[in-house]
Design a protein around this motif. Structure first.
Motif, short mmCIF file in Angstrom:
data_model
loop_
_atom_site.label_atom_id
_atom_site.label_comp_id
_atom_site.label_asym_id
_atom_site.label_seq_id
_atom_site.Cartn_x
_atom_site.Cartn_y
_atom_site.Cartn_z
N SER A 105 -8.56 -29.49 -3.82
CA SER A 105 -7.36 -29.08 -4.69
C SER A 105 -7.55 -28.03 -5.63
O SER A 105 -8.65 -28.08 -5.96
CB SER A 105 -6.89 -30.24 -5.28
N LEU A 107 -6.83 -28.40 -8.54
CA LEU A 107 -6.98 -28.94 -9.87
C LEU A 107 -8.58 -29.63 -9.70
O LEU A 107 -8.90 -30.03 -10.80
CB LEU A 107 -5.98 -30.09 -10.12
N THR A 108 -9.20 -29.51 -8.72
CA THR A 108 -10.62 -30.16 -8.47
C THR A 108 -11.59 -29.00 -8.51
O THR A 108 -12.87 -29.44 -8.67
CB THR A 108 -10.81 -31.31 -7.44
N ASP A 165 -0.78 -27.76 -2.93
CA ASP A 165 -2.02 -28.17 -2.23
C ASP A 165 -2.19 -27.86 -0.75
O ASP A 165 -1.42 -27.06 -0.34
CB ASP A 165 -2.71 -29.54 -2.37
N LEU A 171 2.25 -29.69 -6.65
CA LEU A 171 1.47 -30.23 -7.83
C LEU A 171 2.13 -29.88 -9.42
O LEU A 171 2.08 -30.50 -9.99
CB LEU A 171 0.06 -29.59 -7.94
N ASN A 188 5.02 -31.07 -14.07
CA ASN A 188 4.30 -31.55 -13.17
C ASN A 188 5.03 -31.96 -12.06
O ASN A 188 6.16 -31.87 -12.00
CB ASN A 188 3.57 -33.08 -13.99
N ASP A 274 -8.79 -30.28 -18.81
CA ASP A 274 -8.20 -31.44 -18.10
C ASP A 274 -7.10 -30.93 -17.13
O ASP A 274 -6.88 -29.68 -16.91
CB ASP A 274 -7.66 -32.62 -18.77
N GLU A 275 -6.42 -31.99 -16.39
CA GLU A 275 -5.60 -31.51 -15.21
C GLU A 275 -4.35 -30.70 -15.91
O GLU A 275 -4.12 -29.73 -15.20
CB GLU A 275 -5.10 -32.53 -14.42
N ASP A 276 -3.85 -31.19 -16.95
CA ASP A 276 -2.57 -30.60 -17.56
C ASP A 276 -2.93 -29.44 -18.07
O ASP A 276 -2.33 -28.13 -17.88
CB ASP A 276 -2.15 -31.40 -18.49
N LYS A 278 -5.47 -27.19 -16.78
CA LYS A 278 -5.43 -26.33 -15.48
C LYS A 278 -4.03 -25.85 -15.10
O LYS A 278 -3.86 -24.87 -14.67
CB LYS A 278 -6.10 -27.14 -14.31
N LEU A 279 -3.01 -26.75 -15.00
CA LEU A 279 -1.63 -26.67 -14.70
C LEU A 279 -1.14 -25.33 -15.49
O LEU A 279 -0.70 -24.55 -15.11
CB LEU A 279 -0.86 -27.60 -14.71
#
Length: 294
Positions: A105, A107-108, A165, A171, A188, A274-276, A278-279
């Protein structure tokens, strides 16, 4: 490297629109090069056929003088497209058939390489260093008429992009607004506001300067003196922790075995992101790269 198919002539716009509709799914960088080779070959053949038909129609039926101007332009475009076909054919032929198969993904991944696709606004394919497609950023409203509008006008309109993705699952969405799309907001996949960006016009005459704010209006990230050439910059949190870097012009030799072009943009995420975060960083890059390589 998509310069050969950029433009607003009808037959070019047709093939660009076709390329835009491709669903990449589990594709890899080799298949990316192969798709481009196919499109350039079709453009070359199509332009050659058009030039021949134009010559026959003008000389034998309409008896029009000065037909060579159009014919020569179409033949030249056919030759240029054929050269690009050979370039991309050489690129995909030099790559192995076996690529690692794993679920991933945007995000990973720690490192994400950006490849631009023809689009009236923005479409970026995202790959990991092993050459696997991991997702993309694209315009959510891809209407046919946008291909006919010059960038100088399109940049005044608000845009809505989505990050997806490999399965096509959304996402996040990024909405640009304001003069020259200078501001954006990040949502999100549930549609909840995560953050928004405000440009500091007092400092942004020649460089990008602004702040990304969280939903509670606190400063989340600082964007300081990012050059408009976008060769290299870092993104820091409000506490001055490095969250990510963006650079082009350099990559490890191992990556260069799969990615054959120079100046490929690379986003590197730090462990603290963190994930947010990265967004927000994907949204920022979408804003900075808007209309950059379409």
């Amino acid at each position: 490297e998509t310069a050969g198919i950029e433009g607003h002539t009808p037959h070019v716009a047709f093939f660009c629109a076709f390329l835009y509709r491709i669903r990449w799914g589990t594709m890899n960088i080799k298949q990316y090069y192969k798709k481009f080779a196919t499109v350039y070959l079709n453009l070359s053949i199509f332009s050659l056929v058009l030039s021949i038909l134009s010559l026959i129609l003008s000389t034998q039926i309409l008896h029009v003088n000065h037909v060579w101007e159009v014919t020569i332009i179409l033949m030249a475009y056919s030759c240029i497209s054929f050269i690009f076909f050979h370039v991309y054919k050489k690129r995909f032929s030099s790559l192995p058939d076996d690529f690692p198969k794993s679920e991933t993904s945007p995000l990973t991944e720690e490192n994400v390489l950006l490849r631009f696709m023809p689009a009236p606004t923005l479409r970026i394919l995202l790959f990991n260093p092993k050459g696997k497609y991991v997702g993309e950023v694209k315009d959510m409203n891809m209407s046919w008429y946008k291909w006919m509008i010059p960038n100088s006008l399109m940049m005044f309109f608000p845009q809505k992009y989505e990050l997806i993705d490999t399965n096509g699952q959304m996402l996040a969405t990024f909405n640009t607004y304001g003069f020259l799309a200078s501001h954006f907001s990040v949502y999100n996949k549930e549609g909840r506001l995560i953050a928004y960006y405000k440009e500091d016009w007092k400092k942004s005459l020649f460089r990008y300067n602004g702040t990304i704010h969280s939903r509670d209006h606190s400063i989340r990230m600082k964007i300081d003196s990012v050059s408009g050439f976008l060769y290299s910059f870092f993104i820091y949190s409000a506490a001055d922790q490095k969250l990510a870097s963006y650079q082009k012009g350099y990559m490890p030799l191992e990556w260069g075995e799969r990615f054959k072009e120079m100046n490929i943009p690379v986003i590197t995420f730090m462990d603290k992101a963190d994930e947010d975060d990265k967004l927000c960083i994907y949204a920022l890059c979408s804003k900075l790269l808007n209309y950059n390589n379409n």
